[in-house]
Design a protein around this motif. Structure first.
Motif: not given
Length: 367
Positions: A46, A51, A63-64, A66-67, A69
């Motif tokens: 990110v 991370l 996770e990507v 959800r962000r 980005d």
């Protein structure tokens, strides 16, 4: 990934719950798919940074997304069908591309499947040896397959020398480049592969120069078979380089929106290096063809010289053989048969004729 000792209590609790009829205890999402031997690395990036932690593929892409980005980079090494199926289903990889990635032995190519790019690159490695005339293999090949999506990169490697750890570490130290997204990873891999082509061609060029000097050295022990071995290895390198020219050119011309304009400019540099390698390989093939012709001409000349010597010595031997044959027919009436000086005269005559022939053969370069 946490050590196995930290996972065992959860597994035991899940087993006890099943025996008691209760719902099984589930593993945390990051541990649901353990890192296997075929998964070299799985990381989330990110804003150009990695991370912390080790991720399962499904947890990483969640996770990507959800962000909203970043992207996921998963590195695989020679996975089987069963091992790659879960990843293929999670990321929506096309079944034909997955089949190519598992089976390997593909030509370098670039294909587009919906919102995913699939690229195959041949990796090469120079095998060291004492000298060219004792080598049976100079170039060892492998393969790297790259799946590129909007928020993920999946690399599948085949071969012992095709590691990408150095590429990953170099990118992780360049946050600005890594922030350009998955296309920057594709560029870094392509650049790494083409740079290895340059290194291999330089090593082969040194071998060809040494072989060329050996071919034209007097009383050389170089065999034409070794030139064919070198020619075969150059042909193997050519199979890796030449088919890659067209796919690389596509990436510089905006073949897909997955490769932004900022990254396309980097691919132009890789394309220039690849063109240089292709020209070198073509030149190697021409030089080796010339060396083969020179070696065959040298062998033919050597055989001609041998035949001249054999013919000259046969001519020298034929003189005493002919005279001895005549006087060995045992006729009663022959000239000088009972003459006292006949034998010395014949010996002197043979010596004079053979000496004249020998002098003439030496003068004409036959002996």
């Amino acid at each position: 990934m946490p050590p196995l000792s930290s996972i065992r209590p959860v597994i035991r609790a899940s087993a006890r719950n099943r025996l008691n009829g209760r719902a099984p205890t589930t593993l945390p999402k990051k541990l649901r798919v353990p890192m296997s031997a075929y998964v070299v690395d799985c990381a989330v990036y990110v804003d150009g940074g990695r991370l912390p932690g080790r991720w399962a593929h499904d947890a990483a892409i969640e996770e990507v997304r959800r962000r909203g980005d970043g992207f996921v980079w998963i590195g695989l090494h020679e996975p089987s069908d069963e091992q790659i199926n879960g990843i293929a289903e999670t990321f929506g990889l096309h079944e034909l591309a997955v089949e190519d990635a598992v089976n390997a032995h593909q030509r370098p190519k670039l294909e587009r499947y919906d919102d995913t790019l699939f690229m195959v690159l041949k990796t090469v490695c120079y095998v060291g040896h004492a000298e060219p005339k004792t080598a049976n293999e100079l170039v060892e090949t492998g393969e790297v397959m790259v799946f590129v999506g909007r928020d993920f990169v999946i690399t599948v490697r085949h071969g012992r020398h095709s590691g990408l750890r150095e590429v990953r570490h170099k990118l992780e130290s360049d946050a600005e480049q890594l922030a350009l997204g998955p296309a920057s990873v594709l560029h870094a891999i392509a650049d790494h592969v083409v740079d290895s082509y340059l290194e291999v061609t330089e090593a082969i060029e040194d071998d060809i120069d040494e072989m060329e000097a050996e071919v034209f050295t007097p009383r050389s022990t170089m065999d034409a078979e070794q030139i064919y071995v070198m020619k075969r290895e150059v042909l193997e390198l050519r199979r890796a380089v030449t088919p890659l020219v067209a796919p690389m050119r596509k990436l510089t011309e905006g073949y897909s929106s997955l490769v932004p304009h900022e990254v396309r400019s980097y691919f132009r540099n890789v394309d220039d290096h690849l063109s240089t390698v292709a020209e070198r390989v073509a030149g190697f093939n021409e030089i080796l063809t010339t060396l083969v012709d020179a070696m065959l001409a040298r062998i033919s000349m050597r055989q001609n010289n041998d035949m001249r010597k054999i013919t000259a010595y046969a001519g020298l031997i034929s003189v005493p053989t002919m005279i001895a044959g005549i006087y060995g027919m045992n006729f009663d009436f022959m000239p000088e048969l009972h003459w006292r000086l006949g034998y010395p005269l014949v010996i002197v005559l043979i010596a004079l004729i053979c000496g004249g022939l020998y002098r003439n053969f030496r003068k004409n370069g036959w002996l």
